[in-house]
Design a protein around this motif. Structure first.
Motif, PDB file in Angstrom:
ATOM      1  N   GLY A 142       0.821  -1.202   0.000  1.00  0.00           N
ATOM      2  CA  GLY A 142       0.000   0.000   0.000  1.00  0.00           C
ATOM      3  C   GLY A 142       0.852   1.248   0.000  1.00  0.00           C
ATOM      4  N   ASN A 143       0.356   2.309  -0.606  1.00  0.00           N
ATOM      5  CA  ASN A 143       1.130   3.553  -0.679  1.00  0.00           C
ATOM      6  C   ASN A 143       0.356   4.718  -0.082  1.00  0.00           C
ATOM      7  OD1 ASN A 143      -0.768   3.832  -2.688  1.00  0.00           O
ATOM      8  ND2 ASN A 143       0.662   4.525  -4.260  1.00  0.00           N
ATOM      9  N   ASN A 144      -0.454   4.426   0.951  1.00  0.00           N
ATOM     10  CA  ASN A 144      -1.217   5.487   1.598  1.00  0.00           C
ATOM     11  C   ASN A 144      -0.382   6.263   2.613  1.00  0.00           C
ATOM     12  OD1 ASN A 144      -3.955   6.713   1.953  1.00  0.00           O
ATOM     13  ND2 ASN A 144      -3.591   6.080   4.073  1.00  0.00           N
ATOM     14  N   ALA A 145       0.559   5.581   3.280  1.00  0.00           N
ATOM     15  CA  ALA A 145       1.343   6.223   4.340  1.00  0.00           C
ATOM     16  C   ALA A 145       2.715   5.573   4.420  1.00  0.00           C
ATOM     17  CB  ALA A 145       0.624   6.095   5.690  1.00  0.00           C
ATOM     18  N   SER A 146       3.662   6.260   5.068  1.00  0.00           N
ATOM     19  CA  SER A 146       4.956   5.645   5.368  1.00  0.00           C
ATOM     20  C   SER A 146       4.726   4.428   6.257  1.00  0.00           C
ATOM     21  CB  SER A 146       5.868   6.646   6.074  1.00  0.00           C
ATOM     22  OG  SER A 146       6.201   7.715   5.223  1.00  0.00           O
ATOM     23  N   LEU A 147       5.517   3.390   6.071  1.00  0.00           N
ATOM     24  CA  LEU A 147       5.362   2.206   6.921  1.00  0.00           C
ATOM     25  C   LEU A 147       5.685   2.531   8.368  1.00  0.00           C
ATOM     26  CD1 LEU A 147       4.754  -0.764   7.261  1.00  0.00           C
ATOM     27  CD2 LEU A 147       7.123  -1.269   6.602  1.00  0.00           C
ATOM     28  N   PHE A 148       6.755   3.305   8.602  1.00  0.00           N
ATOM     29  CA  PHE A 148       7.149   3.699   9.951  1.00  0.00           C
ATOM     30  C   PHE A 148       7.213   5.220  10.027  1.00  0.00           C
ATOM     31  CE2 PHE A 148       9.037  -0.481   9.249  1.00  0.00           C
ATOM     32  CZ  PHE A 148       8.588  -1.178  10.367  1.00  0.00           C
ATOM     33  N   SER A 149       6.617   5.777  11.067  1.00  0.00           N
ATOM     34  CA  SER A 149       6.699   7.207  11.336  1.00  0.00           C
ATOM     35  C   SER A 149       7.165   7.391  12.772  1.00  0.00           C
ATOM     36  CB  SER A 149       5.331   7.872  11.119  1.00  0.00           C
ATOM     37  OG  SER A 149       5.422   9.262  11.358  1.00  0.00           O
ATOM     38  N   LEU A 150       8.416   7.819  12.924  1.00  0.00           N
ATOM     39  CA  LEU A 150       9.013   7.975  14.254  1.00  0.00           C
ATOM     40  C   LEU A 150       9.211   9.456  14.520  1.00  0.00           C
ATOM     41  CD1 LEU A 150      11.715   5.147  14.245  1.00  0.00           C
ATOM     42  CD2 LEU A 150       9.286   5.015  14.824  1.00  0.00           C
ATOM     43  N   SER A 151       8.670   9.926  15.644  1.00  0.00           N
ATOM     44  CA  SER A 151       8.792  11.341  15.975  1.00  0.00           C
ATOM     45  C   SER A 151       8.957  11.494  17.475  1.00  0.00           C
ATOM     46  CB  SER A 151       7.560  12.121  15.493  1.00  0.00           C
ATOM     47  OG  SER A 151       6.403  11.684  16.179  1.00  0.00           O
ATOM     48  N   GLY A 152       9.607  12.577  17.851  1.00  0.00           N
ATOM     49  CA  GLY A 152       9.774  12.903  19.262  1.00  0.00           C
ATOM     50  C   GLY A 152      11.001  12.259  19.877  1.00  0.00           C
ATOM     51  N   PRO A 153      11.558  12.889  20.916  1.00  0.00           N
ATOM     52  CA  PRO A 153      12.773  12.369  21.547  1.00  0.00           C
ATOM     53  C   PRO A 153      12.608  11.000  22.193  1.00  0.00           C
ATOM     54  CG  PRO A 153      12.397  14.668  22.135  1.00  0.00           C
ATOM     55  CD  PRO A 153      11.164  14.202  21.441  1.00  0.00           C
ATOM     56  N   SER A 154      11.381  10.568  22.498  1.00  0.00           N
ATOM     57  CA  SER A 154      11.192   9.291  23.201  1.00  0.00           C
ATOM     58  C   SER A 154      11.600   8.094  22.349  1.00  0.00           C
ATOM     59  CB  SER A 154       9.732   9.135  23.631  1.00  0.00           C
ATOM     60  OG  SER A 154       8.870   9.117  22.511  1.00  0.00           O
ATOM     61  N   VAL A 155      11.658   8.248  21.020  1.00  0.00           N
ATOM     62  CA  VAL A 155      11.998   7.108  20.160  1.00  0.00           C
ATOM     63  C   VAL A 155      13.498   7.031  19.891  1.00  0.00           C
ATOM     64  CG1 VAL A 155       9.747   7.229  19.064  1.00  0.00           C
ATOM     65  CG2 VAL A 155      11.692   8.360  17.981  1.00  0.00           C
ATOM     66  N   ARG A 156      14.257   7.966  20.413  1.00  0.00           N
ATOM     67  CA  ARG A 156      15.710   7.946  20.166  1.00  0.00           C
ATOM     68  C   ARG A 156      16.312   6.635  20.646  1.00  0.00           C
ATOM     69  NH1 ARG A 156      17.515  13.849  22.362  1.00  0.00           N
ATOM     70  NH2 ARG A 156      16.431  13.046  24.193  1.00  0.00           N
ATOM     71  N   GLY A 157      17.207   6.093  19.844  1.00  0.00           N
ATOM     72  CA  GLY A 157      17.801   4.802  20.158  1.00  0.00           C
ATOM     73  C   GLY A 157      17.118   3.650  19.456  1.00  0.00           C
ATOM     74  N   SER A 158      16.024   3.900  18.747  1.00  0.00           N
ATOM     75  CA  SER A 158      15.362   2.831  17.985  1.00  0.00           C
ATOM     76  C   SER A 158      16.265   2.379  16.835  1.00  0.00           C
ATOM     77  CB  SER A 158      14.024   3.323  17.436  1.00  0.00           C
ATOM     78  OG  SER A 158      13.097   3.580  18.472  1.00  0.00           O
ATOM     79  N   SER A 159      16.078   1.120  16.427  1.00  0.00           N
ATOM     80  CA  SER A 159      16.932   0.594  15.359  1.00  0.00           C
ATOM     81  C   SER A 159      16.173  -0.438  14.541  1.00  0.00           C
ATOM     82  CB  SER A 159      18.207  -0.023  15.936  1.00  0.00           C
ATOM     83  OG  SER A 159      17.907  -1.149  16.749  1.00  0.00           O
ATOM     84  N   PHE A 160      16.644  -0.621  13.312  1.00  0.00           N
ATOM     85  CA  PHE A 160      16.092  -1.596  12.378  1.00  0.00           C
ATOM     86  C   PHE A 160      17.263  -2.443  11.898  1.00  0.00           C
ATOM     87  CE2 PHE A 160      13.544   2.210  12.415  1.00  0.00           C
ATOM     88  CZ  PHE A 160      12.238   1.740  12.467  1.00  0.00           C
ATOM     89  N   ASN A 161      17.172  -3.765  12.122  1.00  0.00           N
ATOM     90  CA  ASN A 161      18.336  -4.618  11.942  1.00  0.00           C
ATOM     91  C   ASN A 161      18.005  -5.865  11.130  1.00  0.00           C
ATOM     92  OD1 ASN A 161      19.953  -3.053  14.022  1.00  0.00           O
ATOM     93  ND2 ASN A 161      18.292  -3.807  15.300  1.00  0.00           N
ATOM     94  N   ASP A 162      18.859  -6.152  10.141  1.00  0.00           N
ATOM     95  CA  ASP A 162      18.816  -7.430   9.410  1.00  0.00           C
ATOM     96  C   ASP A 162      17.456  -7.680   8.767  1.00  0.00           C
ATOM     97  OD1 ASP A 162      21.516  -8.191  10.190  1.00  0.00           O
ATOM     98  OD2 ASP A 162      20.695  -8.547  12.177  1.00  0.00           O
ATOM     99  N   ILE A 163      17.016  -6.724   7.955  1.00  0.00           N
ATOM    100  CA  ILE A 163      15.679  -6.783   7.347  1.00  0.00           C
ATOM    101  C   ILE A 163      15.787  -6.483   5.855  1.00  0.00           C
ATOM    102  CG2 ILE A 163      13.367  -5.744   7.325  1.00  0.00           C
ATOM    103  CD1 ILE A 163      13.861  -4.982  10.278  1.00  0.00           C
ATOM    104  N   GLY A 164      15.027  -7.208   5.056  1.00  0.00           N
ATOM    105  CA  GLY A 164      14.840  -6.902   3.644  1.00  0.00           C
ATOM    106  C   GLY A 164      13.486  -6.247   3.435  1.00  0.00           C
ATOM    107  N   ILE A 165      13.403  -5.332   2.461  1.00  0.00           N
ATOM    108  CA  ILE A 165      12.166  -4.598   2.202  1.00  0.00           C
ATOM    109  C   ILE A 165      11.932  -4.565   0.693  1.00  0.00           C
ATOM    110  CG2 ILE A 165      10.922  -2.426   2.534  1.00  0.00           C
ATOM    111  CD1 ILE A 165      12.983  -1.729   4.726  1.00  0.00           C
ATOM    112  N   PHE A 166      10.682  -4.828   0.282  1.00  0.00           N
ATOM    113  CA  PHE A 166      10.369  -4.650  -1.134  1.00  0.00           C
ATOM    114  C   PHE A 166       8.938  -4.164  -1.283  1.00  0.00           C
ATOM    115  CE2 PHE A 166       8.973  -8.951  -0.338  1.00  0.00           C
ATOM    116  CZ  PHE A 166       7.943  -9.231  -1.233  1.00  0.00           C
ATOM    117  N   GLN A 167       8.701  -3.459  -2.388  1.00  0.00           N
ATOM    118  CA  GLN A 167       7.394  -2.909  -2.718  1.00  0.00           C
ATOM    119  C   GLN A 167       6.947  -3.449  -4.073  1.00  0.00           C
ATOM    120  OE1 GLN A 167       8.637   1.200  -2.516  1.00  0.00           O
ATOM    121  NE2 GLN A 167       7.907   1.464  -0.414  1.00  0.00           N
TER     122      GLN A 167
END
Length: 628
Positions: A142-167
């Motif tokens: 789907g192309n309605n929205a970004s898959l992930f939307s991270l905002s604000g200082p509380s999400v600092r330190g988040s990470s995405f590891n060892d993942i493949g992505i395709f559309q």
């Protein structure tokens, strides 16, 4: 009897104690599980090991799947399950945790964005280069929205590891035939009235159709003189076109003012990957795959973005010429507005530009908002129209233009699917547009098969270019460096350049008030400098270099050339103009203590060679020879 009763009494007490202890322990585990379930909404039975693992901040996505039916739902749309999981983790512990993702393909319809409010690490199992071959893959349909939307200082330190992505993208298989030079058989309607062999093409003959029949659909033999490059040419010869399905960026990161990490990510394909604004520092450790529009757009970063692993952008998904045509016309790998980065290892193949240096649309000061202190270790941009592209500047002060340092820079402007060494039309290793200007330093620079290796078109603001080693070949322009815009460009090459053609610099801004600076330890008549008006300051010894004026108008009011302060003994400089020069002024900086004793010619006729020679002595003598 009394003794037996006593024994029985004590035995019963022991048994009851054991039973009570076991019931207490059992109830305690049940209570723990109940408490965890109330926080995590975990549906499956949890063993003691599961509970210990979860309490330590490590979770499996399967912990939040209640049935086989819901497990199957992950293949249809995993959005709700993943959102429920990250909500539970943040509710249990605001310090966050790791969410381990299973191998397989997780599908996302992306009707809304996934988000959270604590540091979450999404951990896949790695990837192969094809989703069907294994690993953890996100399939975005789907192309309605970004898959992930991270905002604000509380999400600092988040990470995405060892993942493949395709559309999902439309298949490029509608492409007919090949666009490589040679003899082809095509089906088309003849567009020319004449019968028989004829040459067709937009403006210039690029191919010949033989055995043609006017106005008829049929099979024709096409002889291409060269590779087809433009969409218009493809349309003439009956080739299709391809346009990707646009998607919002997979990761929309904004107002975090802190670190977000990406580790070992493959995209194959993805339209836009990361869009960041006010995102603080970003760390990317291994980014691979095929991007159809933009890999990274990062604006107003609060700190240095660190690329700790390689970035390798290549045609993993499709090598179809129609796809590559789209990419070389529309796709820019990294767009850098207000940005600072350390990028040690970069490679990309088949793009419009590998690096675009531009201005932030959100700049508070209209003269600021440019990338500053961007540093590349190795920048290898292959089969792309532009290596580094700058479209805008706002002044000549440091912060009013982009700044970039590249240790090793290699670029080719080849057509990505061609067999011949043919460059894309208008390609350049360094491209500065008319409104641009850049401060760039390069250690080792190699440019291959371009229209022009260095193309400086900025007509308002200056470019400061410092190059250590310069090697250029296979270019179609008349000179290795075309300085066609600003009056204030300053170009310096530390070592003797190795170039295919004799012309090192074409300085053709054509403005009588211009002053351009050029330095390079070039020697011998095999090097030529073409200039076209204004003042050209040669602030180094260019022994025996031919300087050719490229004016096309009939009369030039005045031409000035400032020769080196310390000329070589017996140095000869040759001048030639395509147009008449009514007044020619040749000077040596008076601060050198040298003198010019002979007057220069009052005028120069078109195509008349004028040669000067002077010696490095107390009585410098400048003389000229006019050859008719």
């Amino acid at each position: 009897m009394p003794k037996d009763r006593v024994k029985i009494f004590f035995v019963s007490i022991l048994i009851n104690s054991i039973i009570f202890f076991l019931m207490y322990k059992f109830n305690s585990e049940i209570h723990k599980a109940i408490n965890l379930c109330s926080k995590f909404i975990i549906y499956k039975y949890n063993s003691k090991e599961d509970i210990i693992r979860q309490e330590s901040g490590i979770f499996f996505l399967e912990d939040f799947v209640s049935s086989h039916k819901e497990h199957d739902q992950l293949i249809i749309d995993a959005t709700s399950t993943l959102q429920r999981a990250v909500n539970a983790i943040c509710n249990q512990n605001p310090k966050g945790g790791h969410l381990r993702l299973p191998p397989g393909i997780l599908t996302f319809r992306a009707m809304t964005s996934l988000s959270w409010n604590c540091p979450i690490s999404l951990d896949g199992t790695g990837w192969s280069e094809l989703p069907s071959d294994g690993g953890t893959w996100f399939h975005i349909i789907g192309n309605n929205a970004s898959l992930f939307s991270l905002s604000g200082p509380s999400v600092r330190g988040s990470s995405f590891n060892d993942i493949g992505i395709f559309q999902d993208e439309p298949s490029p298989n509608s492409f007919v035939g090949s666009v490589i030079r040679g003899t082809k058989t095509i089906t088309r309607v003849d567009i020319a009235p004449e019968v028989g062999s004829h040459v067709i093409g937009p403006g210039v003959p690029i191919g010949t159709i033989i055995n043609s029949v006017s106005g008829k659909i049929g099979n024709y033999t096409l002889i291409l003189n060269s590779n087809i490059e433009s969409t218009a040419e493809k349309a003439i010869f009956g080739y299709g076109s391809w346009i990707p399905k646009p998607y919002p960026s997979v990761f929309n990161i904004h107002d975090t003012y802190g670190i977000i990490r990406f580790h070992n990510i493959l995209v194959s394909p993805v339209y836009d990957l990361i869009h960041a604004d006010l995102a603080g520092r970003m760390e990317i450790d291994g980014l691979y795959g095929q991007i159809l529009h933009t890999a990274i757009y990062d604006d107003r970063s609060w700190d240095v973005a660190h690329f700790t692993g390689p970035m390798h952008i290549w045609d993993f998904w499709s090598q179809n010429p129609l796809v590559l045509d789209w990419q070389t016309s529309h796709a820019d790998v990294i767009i850098m507005p207000d940005y600072t980065a350390e990028i040690p290892d970069f490679f990309a193949y088949g793009y419009h530009s590998c690096i675009k240096l531009t201005q932030s649309p959100a700049a508070v000061n209209p003269q600021s908002g440019f990338p500053q202190k961007v540093h590349f270790g190795t920048l290898y941009c292959d089969a792309s129209k532009f290596g580094v592209w700058n479209d805008i500047a706002k002044g000549d002060v440091d912060y009013q233009k982009p700044q970039i340092v590249i240790d090793n820079f290699e670029h080719t402007g080849l057509i990505p699917y061609g067999v011949d060494q043919i460059s894309q039309v208008g390609s350049a290793s360094i491209q500065v547009d008319e409104q641009g200007g850049v401060d760039m330093q390069i250690g080792h620079f190699r440019s291959e098969v371009t229209s022009v290796p260095i193309n400086l078109q900025g007509n308002t603001y200056s470019t400061l270019l410092r190059i250590g080693d310069f090697h250029a070949w296979g270019y179609s322009s008349g000179a290795a460096i075309v300085d066609a815009g600003s009056c204030k460009d300053d170009i310096s090459i530390s070592s003797r350049p190795i170039i295919q053609k004799t012309n090192i610099l074409s300085d053709n801004n054509g403005k009588s008030s211009c002053v351009s600076y050029f330095y390079s330890p070039i020697k011998g008549p095999e090097y030529k400098i073409i200039y076209n008006g204004g003042v050209l300051i040669i602030n180094n010894d260019v022994e025996g270099v031919n300087m050719i004026s490229n004016f096309t108008q009939n009369i030039i009011n005045e031409q000035k050339i400032v020769l080196p302060n310390s000329p070589f003994e017996g140095q000869v400089v040759s001048l030639m103009s395509n147009g008449a020069i009514s007044k020619l002024t040749v000077t040596i900086d008076p601060s050198s203590g040298q003198h010019i004793e002979d007057n220069t010619p009052l005028y120069v006729l078109p195509h008349q060679e004028v040669s000067y020679r002077y010696t490095n002595s107390n009585h410098v003598r400048l003389w000229y020879r006019m050859n008719r």
